[in-house]
Scaffold this motif. Structure first.
Motif, PDB file in Angstrom:
ATOM      1  N   GLU A  92      23.721  -9.624  -3.066  1.00 17.54           N
ATOM      2  CA  GLU A  92      23.621  -8.268  -3.228  1.00 17.54           C
ATOM      3  C   GLU A  92      22.692  -7.546  -4.164  1.00 17.54           C
ATOM      4  O   GLU A  92      21.897  -6.766  -4.001  1.00 17.54           O
ATOM      5  CB  GLU A  92      25.152  -7.485  -3.258  1.00 17.54           C
ATOM      6  N   GLU A  93      22.692  -8.055  -5.422  1.00 17.66           N
ATOM      7  CA  GLU A  93      21.846  -7.523  -6.470  1.00 17.66           C
ATOM      8  C   GLU A  93      20.313  -8.016  -6.354  1.00 17.66           C
ATOM      9  O   GLU A  93      19.566  -7.382  -6.678  1.00 17.66           O
ATOM     10  CB  GLU A  93      22.574  -7.783  -7.659  1.00 17.66           C
ATOM     11  N   LEU A  94      20.223  -9.252  -5.946  1.00 19.93           N
ATOM     12  CA  LEU A  94      18.975  -9.765  -6.188  1.00 19.93           C
ATOM     13  C   LEU A  94      18.460 -10.139  -4.876  1.00 19.93           C
ATOM     14  O   LEU A  94      17.197 -10.490  -4.664  1.00 19.93           O
ATOM     15  CB  LEU A  94      19.109 -11.177  -6.797  1.00 19.93           C
ATOM     16  N   GLY A  97      33.594 -15.754  -5.168  1.00 17.75           N
ATOM     17  CA  GLY A  97      32.857 -16.280  -6.599  1.00 17.75           C
ATOM     18  C   GLY A  97      31.621 -15.311  -6.737  1.00 17.75           C
ATOM     19  O   GLY A  97      31.473 -14.365  -6.124  1.00 17.75           O
ATOM     20  N   ILE A  98      30.646 -15.784  -7.580  1.00 16.01           N
ATOM     21  CA  ILE A  98      29.599 -14.866  -8.127  1.00 16.01           C
ATOM     22  C   ILE A  98      28.399 -14.779  -7.108  1.00 16.01           C
ATOM     23  O   ILE A  98      27.552 -13.872  -6.974  1.00 16.01           O
ATOM     24  CB  ILE A  98      29.075 -15.627  -9.439  1.00 16.01           C
ATOM     25  N   GLY A  99      28.557 -15.745  -6.019  1.00 18.08           N
ATOM     26  CA  GLY A  99      27.385 -15.790  -5.236  1.00 18.08           C
ATOM     27  C   GLY A  99      27.274 -14.481  -4.276  1.00 18.08           C
ATOM     28  O   GLY A  99      26.065 -13.943  -4.268  1.00 18.08           O
ATOM     29  N   LYS A 100      28.184 -13.893  -4.011  1.00 17.39           N
ATOM     30  CA  LYS A 100      28.217 -12.492  -3.288  1.00 17.39           C
ATOM     31  C   LYS A 100      27.833 -11.631  -3.985  1.00 17.39           C
ATOM     32  O   LYS A 100      26.515 -10.738  -3.435  1.00 17.39           O
ATOM     33  CB  LYS A 100      29.659 -12.146  -2.914  1.00 17.39           C
ATOM     34  N   PRO A 147      24.201  -7.014 -17.162  1.00 18.77           N
ATOM     35  CA  PRO A 147      23.031  -7.407 -18.124  1.00 18.77           C
ATOM     36  C   PRO A 147      22.634  -8.828 -17.917  1.00 18.77           C
ATOM     37  O   PRO A 147      21.460  -9.063 -17.951  1.00 18.77           O
ATOM     38  CB  PRO A 147      23.526  -6.866 -19.412  1.00 18.77           C
ATOM     39  N   ILE A 148      23.670  -9.497 -17.442  1.00 16.72           N
ATOM     40  CA  ILE A 148      23.429 -10.728 -17.258  1.00 16.72           C
ATOM     41  C   ILE A 148      22.561 -10.952 -15.950  1.00 16.72           C
ATOM     42  O   ILE A 148      21.658 -11.633 -15.820  1.00 16.72           O
ATOM     43  CB  ILE A 148      24.922 -11.874 -17.112  1.00 16.72           C
ATOM     44  N   ILE A 149      22.774 -10.315 -14.842  1.00 14.68           N
ATOM     45  CA  ILE A 149      22.058 -10.120 -13.508  1.00 14.68           C
ATOM     46  C   ILE A 149      20.734  -9.912 -13.874  1.00 14.68           C
ATOM     47  O   ILE A 149      19.330 -10.304 -13.160  1.00 14.68           O
ATOM     48  CB  ILE A 149      22.839  -9.406 -12.591  1.00 14.68           C
TER      49      ILE A 149
END
Length: 414
Positions: free
Chosen positions: A97-99, A90-93, A63-65
């Motif tokens: 992938e998602e965005l 970290g969150i970068g990967k 939901p945050i993404i």
């Protein structure tokens, strides 16, 4: 194709949580700032006071993404705060992938790993890295123990340094020394070399990283074709080297394979299978307690930490295991105690599509039972008979001593 405002991912310095001038300038124009509560609090003075929303990362990321996506598509500026290097565990990967990687920019900082290596004065170009964040199994850690002499382990609130030490002790991996580095880059920084048993009951800061260093190599090198006499085994119950090599070749194990070795005996097939399934999982299933103890000792001798031992009758003991890509059956189909066993049926049902099964048969009844079963299922299969002979001393010279002939039955699941 919809246009999305570029999402900026900024790494903060571990411990101090400082950021560069460039990062401060980017943050000053943000409409939405996303990050953990600790990171948001540390950057409060740099976040615009008006017209900027803060979104703490807590709970599931999906939901945050989605919120980030909607904000960026609306043309607003989004900044995501990360600890250290956002692309190193970290969150970068995940955001890339998602965005889409074309929609993000990354400003990295020094990583916790770099800081830890500098404090310990350890060159780390050959180090292995394992993250246990959110994991319920330690398979990546066990795989790293096999292949690396220096390992960095990222922990979490459940998988603490004490739990890492417990996992190593349970496998007999006492050849590793542990150093726990806590609160790096802060006034509370602490570096503690610890004996594995000493971690029992200890408390650690939530901000920690564990470094494992091999003190000495295994007694026996983990390779294919380990001589039979190197294995601790019972009453000559071992899949002998020539037959073992042929069986493993027919299994066609891949690096990410999950392998079941059913009726594992002394574990020789499981142990050498783990050399091939170096990023997968291997389960040695055996109903005899003495043989299970031998498997564990052979794991300790060879350093085949990836192998999980499962004690219990089959097929009941298979219920909780993950679905296999490869199944080896070296025992359990023949003999009076197995005439009514449903092992083969269960094994075929659980094998993944396009998986492969190999069965070593000595008894003709076992061969016919397995062959008929695969015919009824319509699986592609074949049989190789192997009769090996090895040299043996006689009258001051050598002779060839024949080993039992074995039928190697292989089958592929559609």
């Amino acid at each position: 194709m919809s246009i999305m405002e570029t999402i900026h991912i900024i790494g903060l310095s571990p411990g101090s949580l400082e950021m560069s001038r460039r990062a401060r300038k980017t943050l000053s124009t943000a409409n939405l700032v996303v990050g953990g509560k600790r990171l948001l609090a540390a950057c409060q003075d740099a976040i615009p006071a008006n017209g900027c929303a803060s979104l703490p990362i807590a709970g599931p990321l999906s939901p945050i993404i989605e919120n980030i996506r909607k904000t960026a598509k609306a043309g607003d500026s989004v900044v995501v705060l990360a600890d250290g290097d956002p692309l190193f565990f970290g969150i970068g990967k995940r955001l890339g992938e998602e965005l889409g990687q074309e929609n993000i920019t990354v400003e990295p900082n020094i990583s916790t790993m770099q800081l830890a290596a500098a404090q310990l004065k350890l060159p780390w170009q050959k180090m292995d890295f394992v993250s246990l964040h959110g994991r319920t199994d330690y398979a990546p850690l066990y795989a790293a123990l096999v292949r690396a002499d220096l390992i960095a382990v990222y922990t979490d609130s459940e998988n603490t340094p004490a739990e890492v030490a417990r996992a190593l002790l349970e496998r007999g991996a006492e050849c590793f020394a542990m150093t726990v580095l806590e609160d790096l880059g802060t006034p509370e920084e602490q570096i503690r070399p610890l004996a594995l048993p000493d971690t029992w009951g200890m408390d650690f800061s939530p901000l920690n990283i564990v470094i494992l260093e091999r003190l000495y190599p295994p007694e026996i090198g983990l390779t294919l074709g380990i001589p039979d006499h190197f294995y601790l085994h019972q009453k000559n119950l071992i899949t002998k080297l020539p037959v073992r090599a042929a069986g493993l070749a027919h299994l066609n194990i891949e690096p990410d394979s999950t392998v079941w070795d059913l009726g594992a005996g002394c574990g020789s097939v499981s142990i050498e299978a783990s050399h091939l399934a170096r990023r997968g999982r291997v389960f040695a299933v055996e109903r005899n307690k003495t043989r299970i103890a031998m498997i564990r000792e052979n794991i300790r001798r060879t350093g085949a930490w990836l192998v999980d031992t499962v004690l219990g009758p089959m097929p009941e003991s298979l219920r909780g295991l993950p679905e296999p890509d490869r199944i080896f059956i070296g025992g359990g189909l023949g003999g009076e105690t197995n005439h009514d066993s449903s092992l083969l049926t269960v094994a075929c049902d659980r094998l993944k599509p396009r998986g492969r099964m190999v069965i070593h048969c000595i008894l003709l009844d076992s061969l016919h039972e397995a062959k008929d079963h695969f015919q009824k299922l319509g699986w592609h299969f074949g049989v190789t008979q192997l009769q090996a002979s090895a040299t043996d001393s006689l009258a001051g010279d050598l002779r060839f001593k024949a080993q039992n002939p074995v039928f190697i039955l292989w089958a592929e699941k559609p």
